[in-house]
Design an enzyme around this catalytic site. Structure first.
Site, PDB file in Angstrom:
ATOM      1  N   GLN A   1      46.748  36.025  38.680  1.00 13.55           N
ATOM      2  CA  GLN A   1      45.873  35.941  37.698  1.00 13.55           C
ATOM      3  C   GLN A   1      46.357  35.104  36.534  1.00 13.55           C
ATOM      4  O   GLN A   1      45.384  34.319  35.967  1.00 13.55           O
ATOM      5  CB  GLN A   1      45.520  37.457  37.288  1.00 13.55           C
ATOM      6  CG  GLN A   1      44.548  37.645  36.105  1.00 13.55           C
ATOM      7  CD  GLN A   1      43.193  37.577  36.710  1.00 13.55           C
ATOM      8  OE1 GLN A   1      42.682  38.104  37.887  1.00 13.55           O
ATOM      9  NE2 GLN A   1      42.388  36.518  36.244  1.00 13.55           N
TER      10      GLN A   1
ATOM     11  N   ASP B   1      41.507  43.356  28.455  1.00 17.21           N
ATOM     12  CA  ASP B   1      41.505  43.725  30.023  1.00 17.21           C
ATOM     13  C   ASP B   1      40.997  45.188  29.550  1.00 17.21           C
ATOM     14  O   ASP B   1      41.094  45.884  28.495  1.00 17.21           O
ATOM     15  CB  ASP B   1      43.126  43.835  30.427  1.00 17.21           C
ATOM     16  CG  ASP B   1      43.342  44.168  31.629  1.00 17.21           C
ATOM     17  OD1 ASP B   1      42.064  44.152  32.582  1.00 17.21           O
ATOM     18  OD2 ASP B   1      44.384  44.502  32.286  1.00 17.21           O
TER      19      ASP B   1
ATOM     20  N   CYS C   1      40.356  39.400  33.198  1.00 16.14           N
ATOM     21  CA  CYS C   1      40.592  39.372  34.486  1.00 16.14           C
ATOM     22  C   CYS C   1      39.445  40.082  35.448  1.00 16.14           C
ATOM     23  O   CYS C   1      39.614  39.819  36.427  1.00 16.14           O
ATOM     24  CB  CYS C   1      42.001  39.764  34.666  1.00 16.14           C
ATOM     25  SG  CYS C   1      42.169  41.666  34.647  1.00 16.14           S
TER      26      CYS C   1
ATOM     27  N   HIS D   1      51.013  40.269  36.822  1.00 15.13           N
ATOM     28  CA  HIS D   1      49.919  40.004  37.674  1.00 15.13           C
ATOM     29  C   HIS D   1      50.073  38.276  37.514  1.00 15.13           C
ATOM     30  O   HIS D   1      49.103  37.511  37.088  1.00 15.13           O
ATOM     31  CB  HIS D   1      48.607  40.432  37.160  1.00 15.13           C
ATOM     32  CG  HIS D   1      47.464  40.591  38.126  1.00 15.13           C
ATOM     33  ND1 HIS D   1      47.522  40.078  39.422  1.00 15.13           N
ATOM     34  CD2 HIS D   1      46.091  40.627  37.998  1.00 15.13           C
ATOM     35  CE1 HIS D   1      46.251  39.959  40.016  1.00 15.13           C
ATOM     36  NE2 HIS D   1      45.375  40.547  39.244  1.00 15.13           N
TER      37      HIS D   1
ATOM     38  N   ARG E   1      50.265  44.456  46.581  1.00 15.26           N
ATOM     39  CA  ARG E   1      49.817  44.873  45.350  1.00 15.26           C
ATOM     40  C   ARG E   1      50.371  46.210  45.522  1.00 15.26           C
ATOM     41  O   ARG E   1      49.963  47.075  46.483  1.00 15.26           O
ATOM     42  CB  ARG E   1      48.349  44.812  45.281  1.00 15.26           C
ATOM     43  CG  ARG E   1      47.757  45.601  44.110  1.00 15.26           C
ATOM     44  CD  ARG E   1      46.325  45.707  43.799  1.00 15.26           C
ATOM     45  NE  ARG E   1      46.167  44.268  43.114  1.00 15.26           N
ATOM     46  CZ  ARG E   1      44.971  44.191  42.407  1.00 15.26           C
ATOM     47  NH1 ARG E   1      43.803  44.888  42.536  1.00 15.26           N
ATOM     48  NH2 ARG E   1      44.645  42.989  42.083  1.00 15.26           N
TER      49      ARG E   1
ATOM     50  N   ARG F   1      40.801  32.432  40.968  1.00 15.10           N
ATOM     51  CA  ARG F   1      41.877  33.056  41.612  1.00 15.10           C
ATOM     52  C   ARG F   1      42.167  32.637  43.107  1.00 15.10           C
ATOM     53  O   ARG F   1      43.236  32.360  43.696  1.00 15.10           O
ATOM     54  CB  ARG F   1      41.620  34.425  41.905  1.00 15.10           C
ATOM     55  CG  ARG F   1      41.603  35.388  40.627  1.00 15.10           C
ATOM     56  CD  ARG F   1      42.728  35.552  39.914  1.00 15.10           C
ATOM     57  NE  ARG F   1      43.709  36.131  41.076  1.00 15.10           N
ATOM     58  CZ  ARG F   1      43.794  37.440  41.356  1.00 15.10           C
ATOM     59  NH1 ARG F   1      43.054  38.375  40.606  1.00 15.10           N
ATOM     60  NH2 ARG F   1      44.605  37.697  42.324  1.00 15.10           N
TER      61      ARG F   1
HETATM   62  N1   CP Z   1      41.664  40.774  38.672  1.00 16.82           N
HETATM   63  C1   CP Z   1      41.726  41.135  39.798  1.00 16.82           C
HETATM   64  O1   CP Z   1      43.208  41.283  40.123  1.00 16.82           O
HETATM   65  O2   CP Z   1      40.831  41.854  40.161  1.00 16.82           O
HETATM   66  P1   CP Z   1      40.917  43.088  41.677  1.00 16.82           P
HETATM   67  O3   CP Z   1      41.572  44.114  40.936  1.00 16.82           O
HETATM   68  O4   CP Z   1      39.563  43.308  42.039  1.00 16.82           O
HETATM   69  O5   CP Z   1      41.807  42.240  42.739  1.00 16.82           O
HETATM   70  N1  NVA Z   2      45.629  45.863  34.230  1.00 17.57           N
HETATM   71  C1  NVA Z   2      44.487  46.133  35.187  1.00 17.57           C
HETATM   72  C2  NVA Z   2      44.273  44.621  35.908  1.00 17.57           C
HETATM   73  C3  NVA Z   2      43.361  44.937  36.950  1.00 17.57           C
HETATM   74  C4  NVA Z   2      43.143  43.431  37.489  1.00 17.57           C
HETATM   75  C5  NVA Z   2      45.096  47.192  36.243  1.00 17.57           C
HETATM   76  O1  NVA Z   2      46.385  46.915  36.424  1.00 17.57           O
HETATM   77  O2  NVA Z   2      44.392  48.076  36.612  1.00 17.57           O
END
Ligand code: CP
Ligand code: NVA
Length: 304
Positions: free
Chosen positions: A130, A224, A264, A127, A100, A292
């Protein structure tokens, strides 16, 4: 269908529609049939915070007999070590790299150097994990994906881009409504159109300004956060710019009577969604979070 062994998951665009369907099928494999990869290890690198992704990958690894090693920015890509050197070291220890990070180009560079499979656990632009979980959730609640219409309301961010690509592969119609200045990227939109054309899925994509127009009659309503990770200092400005984009009862009521609500998570209750919608009987956000685990375990089992 190509073999999955050794493949990366970077945006979803690397999958063909039948491969995507296969991953969703594998995600529903009962526990007694899960394969074992005892002796293998996975590096899970988080340059941003995470609850769901971190825990679901750790648990998914454990369910497959893979040893997960969770790292933060203090451990990997630190002390000015190059991406190349970091990856060349890691691949001597682990059979899988999950990352990430911020810039999408970072994970592209990692994938370029890595001889082990790489999984995108979220970048500023995409993502895909997700996306897989969300398609699985929609399929479970709606029975099928092709022909459904999904409306994404809010910021044209990594999730908006992911729904465009996921929808293109699944034969769904995707509407994206954002305020001016927060549109989904032209690149993601162009890629979604190209995928739909190449695979002949019949998907369509509509870019709108008006959330009410976007959700009219749809099967799935998604939103989101308005300020993603890395945009925290823009939060106040975005509260103002997105004021008309809250998914509330009045907006959700414009969707099909059987429509489901998705997010998400983490959700910012009272901002992009009201308590009444996220806590409603047609909200599937916790199924989505659970999926997930199943989607990622499926992907890991296929690429290992
Ligand atoms: N939806 C998601 O990716 O959650 P986190 O940021 O908590 O991993
Ligand atoms: N758009 C959000 C998604 C979190 C899972 C972010 O990137 O923070």
């Amino acid at each position: 269908m190509h073999t999955f062994k050794g493949r990366d998951l970077i945006t979803l665009a690397e999958l063909a529609p039948e491969e995507l369907a296969h991953v969703l099928d594998v995600a529903e494999t009962p526990p007694a049939e899960w394969p074992r990869f005892d002796g293998m290890s996975a590096a899970l690198i988080f340059m941003k915070p995470s609850l769901r992704t971190r825990v679901s990958f750790e648990v998914g690894c454990a369910q497959l007999g893979v040893h997960p090693i969770v790292m933060g920015p203090y451990d990997a890509f630190s002390r000015h070590e190059t991406v190349h050197d970091t990856i060349k070291v890691l691949e001597r220890y682990v059979e899988l790299i999950v990352l990430r990070t911020f810039e999408h180009s970072h994970i592209e560079e990692v994938a370029e150097h890595a001889s082990v499979p790489v999984i995108n656990a979220l970048t500023d632009d995409y993502h895909p994990c997700q996306g897989l979980a969300d398609l699985l959730t929609i399929r479970q609640h709606k029975g099928a994906l092709a022909g459904l219409t999904l409306a994404y309301v809010g910021d044209g961010n990594n999730m908006a881009h992911t729904y465009l690509l996921a929808g293109a592969l699944a034969g769904m119609h995707v509407r994206v409504a954002t305020p001016a200045g927060y549109e989904a990227s032209e690149a993601a939109l162009a890629q979604a159109r190209e995928l739909a054309l190449r695979h002949g899925t019949g998907s369509t994509f509509t870019v709108l300004r008006d959330p009410a127009e976007a959700v009219a009659g749809v099967d799935v309503v998604v939103t989101d956060t308005w300020a993603s990770m890395g945009q925290e200092e823009e939060h106040a400005r975005r509260l103002y710019d997105f004021a008309d984009y809250t998914v509330d009862d009045a907006l959700f009521a414009r969707a099909d009577a059987e429509a489901i609500f998705m997010h998400c998570l983490p959700a910012h209750r009272g901002e992009e969604v009201t308590d009444s919608v996220i806590d409603s009987a047609r909200s599937v956000v916790f199924d989505e979070a659970e999926n997930r685990l199943h989607a990622q375990r499926a992907w890991m089992s296929l690429v290992l």
